[in-house]
Design an enzyme around this catalytic site. Structure first.
Site, short mmCIF file in Angstrom:
data_model
loop_
_atom_site.label_atom_id
_atom_site.label_comp_id
_atom_site.label_asym_id
_atom_site.label_seq_id
_atom_site.Cartn_x
_atom_site.Cartn_y
_atom_site.Cartn_z
N PRO A 227 7.24 40.96 -14.75
CA PRO A 227 6.72 41.81 -15.81
C PRO A 227 7.45 41.56 -17.13
O PRO A 227 8.68 41.44 -17.15
CB PRO A 227 6.98 43.23 -15.28
CG PRO A 227 7.03 43.07 -13.79
CD PRO A 227 7.66 41.72 -13.57
N GLU A 228 6.70 41.47 -18.21
CA GLU A 228 7.27 41.18 -19.52
C GLU A 228 7.23 42.43 -20.39
O GLU A 228 6.83 43.51 -19.94
CB GLU A 228 6.55 40.00 -20.15
CG GLU A 228 6.63 38.77 -19.25
CD GLU A 228 5.98 37.52 -19.83
OE1 GLU A 228 5.83 37.42 -21.06
OE2 GLU A 228 5.60 36.63 -19.04
N LYS B 150 12.60 43.83 -21.37
CA LYS B 150 12.05 43.92 -20.01
C LYS B 150 12.67 45.07 -19.22
O LYS B 150 12.57 45.12 -18.00
CB LYS B 150 12.28 42.60 -19.27
CG LYS B 150 11.61 41.40 -19.91
CD LYS B 150 11.89 40.15 -19.11
CE LYS B 150 11.27 38.91 -19.76
NZ LYS B 150 11.52 37.69 -18.96
N ASN C 61 7.67 34.09 -19.19
CA ASN C 61 7.02 32.79 -19.04
C ASN C 61 5.57 32.80 -19.53
O ASN C 61 5.10 31.82 -20.11
CB ASN C 61 7.08 32.36 -17.58
CG ASN C 61 7.07 30.86 -17.42
OD1 ASN C 61 7.59 30.14 -18.28
ND2 ASN C 61 6.49 30.36 -16.34
N ARG D 183 11.79 26.86 -15.31
CA ARG D 183 10.52 27.58 -15.30
C ARG D 183 9.41 26.64 -15.77
O ARG D 183 9.62 25.77 -16.63
CB ARG D 183 10.57 28.81 -16.22
CG ARG D 183 11.66 29.81 -15.89
CD ARG D 183 11.41 30.53 -14.60
NE ARG D 183 10.19 31.32 -14.66
CZ ARG D 183 10.11 32.53 -15.20
NH1 ARG D 183 11.17 33.09 -15.74
NH2 ARG D 183 8.95 33.18 -15.19
#
Length: 258
Positions: free
Chosen positions: A2-3, A53, A160, A231
């Protein structure tokens, strides 16, 4: 993971309990071992805020609970007793009519010290654009911009998904190095991230679309792993011109598709 935009929405949901004296439970053994529920149980929830976050819940008496969802954590808010999820929740905050339930939330601690080490929030109003750009440019000049965008000490809230989307929307190559990027380019990427996150999650331009045709030009979306965290970054080689991706050890060129 979750961002920042997901945490903003979670904060809005949990805020239904603000002003109420809440019952607090920690059904999951790992959460119970932290000893947080007895310290929070019966206190009034005074404020809920998202910082990057992180979700911060402020209780009467000056106690602040920090929640970081990592990859799988979720906050669910609904009528008392209407829990949705498997296994044992990490935390339950029960008010008069609603309860907030944390599932798979491995980071729970008292205090806001961790968030004080973060960079400016990409969703803050007003956006501290100059501060973010300064932090991004203060690092190693050879560091790729795409890698720096995930550094929460530079800018809080981008993960990401939104770094890929922001780079695409700004027409920026993920592989431009900080030392070679202009302030105008860095600003454009940060503003694109902020605007896109505030607008919400619609159709994706780059994230998760490796091998599919670019929605703008038709070129297959490419992907590869990048940075210390390895990533995966996805981008359009045509719409995001710039430096070629560095060759990963033991691999060939960047993947187009799988």
């Amino acid at each position: 993971m979750p961002e920042g935009d997901s945490l903003r929405r979670a904060a809005e949901r949990v805020s239904v309990l603000v002003g109420q004296r809440v019952a607090v439970e920690s059904p999951h053994p790992r959460a119970a071992a932290l000893g947080l529920a007895p310290r929070l149980d019966g206190r009034v929830l005074e404020r809920v805020e998202a910082v990057g976050k992180n979700l911060l819940l402020s209780f009467e008496g000056g106690l602040v609970l920090r929640s970081h969802l990592m990859m799988r954590g979720r906050w669910h808010v609904g009528p008392v007793g209407a829990r949705r999820g498997r296994g044992l929740p990490w935390l339950v905050l029960r008010g008069v009519e609603h309860e907030a339930v944390l599932w798979h939330g491995p980071v729970l601690e008292l205090g806001r010290g961790a968030v004080e080490r973060l960079g400016p929030d990409v969703l803050a109003e007003p956006l501290d654009l100059a501060g973010i750009v300064a932090r991004l440019r203060a690092g190693e000049p050879a560091r790729h911009l795409a890698d720096a965008l995930l550094d929460q000490r530079c800018v809080a809230g981008i993960g990401n998904l939104w770094r890929a989307e922001a780079l695409f929307l700004a027409g920026a190559s993920p592989f431009v190095q900080i030392g070679e990027a202009t302030d105008e380019l860095v600003e454009r990427v940060v503003v694109a991230a902020s605007d896109a996150m505030k607008a919400g999650r619609g159709a994706r331009w780059a994230y998760g679309r490796a091998g599919l045709p670019c929605r703008r030009c038709g070129t297959p979306i490419a992907s590869r792993r990048l940075g210390e965290q390895a990533r995966t970054i996805s981008w359009c080689p045509t719409c995001q011109p710039g430096p070629e991706p560095p060759r990963a050890p033991g691999t060939g060129a960047a993947r187009r598709g799988r």
